[in-house]
Design an enzyme around this catalytic site. Sequence first.
Site, PDB file in Angstrom:
ATOM      1  N   ASP A  67      -2.740   4.276 -32.518  1.00  0.00           N
ATOM      2  CA  ASP A  67      -3.525   3.347 -33.343  1.00  0.00           C
ATOM      3  C   ASP A  67      -2.649   2.364 -34.098  1.00  0.00           C
ATOM      4  O   ASP A  67      -1.422   2.489 -34.121  1.00  0.00           O
ATOM      5  CB  ASP A  67      -4.420   4.141 -34.318  1.00  0.00           C
ATOM      6  N   ASP A 136     -10.472  14.236 -43.148  1.00  0.00           N
ATOM      7  CA  ASP A 136     -11.872  14.216 -42.710  1.00  0.00           C
ATOM      8  C   ASP A 136     -12.011  14.595 -41.226  1.00  0.00           C
ATOM      9  O   ASP A 136     -13.068  14.440 -40.634  1.00  0.00           O
ATOM     10  CB  ASP A 136     -12.501  12.835 -42.975  1.00  0.00           C
ATOM     11  N   HIS A 138     -10.258  13.191 -38.730  1.00  0.00           N
ATOM     12  CA  HIS A 138     -10.008  12.134 -37.749  1.00  0.00           C
ATOM     13  C   HIS A 138      -8.748  12.397 -36.941  1.00  0.00           C
ATOM     14  O   HIS A 138      -7.788  12.987 -37.420  1.00  0.00           O
ATOM     15  CB  HIS A 138     -10.011  10.727 -38.380  1.00  0.00           C
ATOM     16  N   GLU A 143     -12.854   8.073 -36.782  1.00  0.00           N
ATOM     17  CA  GLU A 143     -13.442   8.619 -38.004  1.00  0.00           C
ATOM     18  C   GLU A 143     -14.738   9.377 -37.689  1.00  0.00           C
ATOM     19  O   GLU A 143     -15.325   9.184 -36.621  1.00  0.00           O
ATOM     20  CB  GLU A 143     -13.765   7.464 -38.972  1.00  0.00           C
TER      21      GLU A 143
END
Length: 236
Positions: A67, A136, A138, A143
């Site tokens: 990413d 979270d 990810h 996400e």
Amino acid sequence: MNYIKVKTYEELSKKAAQIIASQIVMKPNCVLGLATGSSPVGTYKELIKMNQNGELDFSTVTSVNLDEYVGLDGTHDQSYRYFMNTNLFDHVNIDKSRTFVPNGCAENLADEGDAYDALIKALGGIDLQLLGIGLDGHIGFNEPDDVFTAATHEVVLDESTIDANARFFASRDDVPRKAITMGMMSIMQAKKILLVANGAAKKDIIEKSLFGPVDPKVPASILQLHPDVTVIYSEE
Ligand code: GLP
């Protein structure tokens, strides 16, 4: 799934580096999927040591990163291209022209995503994908969502991710709000996956991801469907 729990971050880093090194020895022209974040930094340090000792050769390795922040070019010290250069590529004998990171400054991010997926396909897919995990759940910057997204795509970062990554920027306001991330298709089509996570704060999300229901609200839970995943978790 191979779930390895260790005590120290040093042990985690050494074990993860051994797995990556084995992949390179087994297939010197392999495609490594690489990750950023603080978790893999120790692993990269171990790989650098092996390379500098003459034990590991990166000369025919190709890498594709997960990413990049939208709007940060490779000269920005918080871009993931800069991170990879300074934490690994500048210190090993990898051919930089064969290291790929999505371009977060592309004019058309949808086209950039398509081109990135086509590149991974043309390379023959990823042999070993290294992952960290966000608080979270990810992976990359996938996400929590209502669905798992297959392709490389643009994402709006969760507030919790912006909070978590603010420590690397001068202020929270400087954290980009968007990113481009490899989607679940390229990640899950990797032949092998290695996830590293450390610290008490990650314990719950690791257990939820590995042993809870497969649910796009917990993106890493998709890894339960992969036939060859190793997770290394260290308490500290
Ligand atoms: C970042 C990256 C992820 C990384 C995660 C965890 O936002 N996009 O690839 O796994 O956050 O980072 P850390 O290892 O610093 O906790």
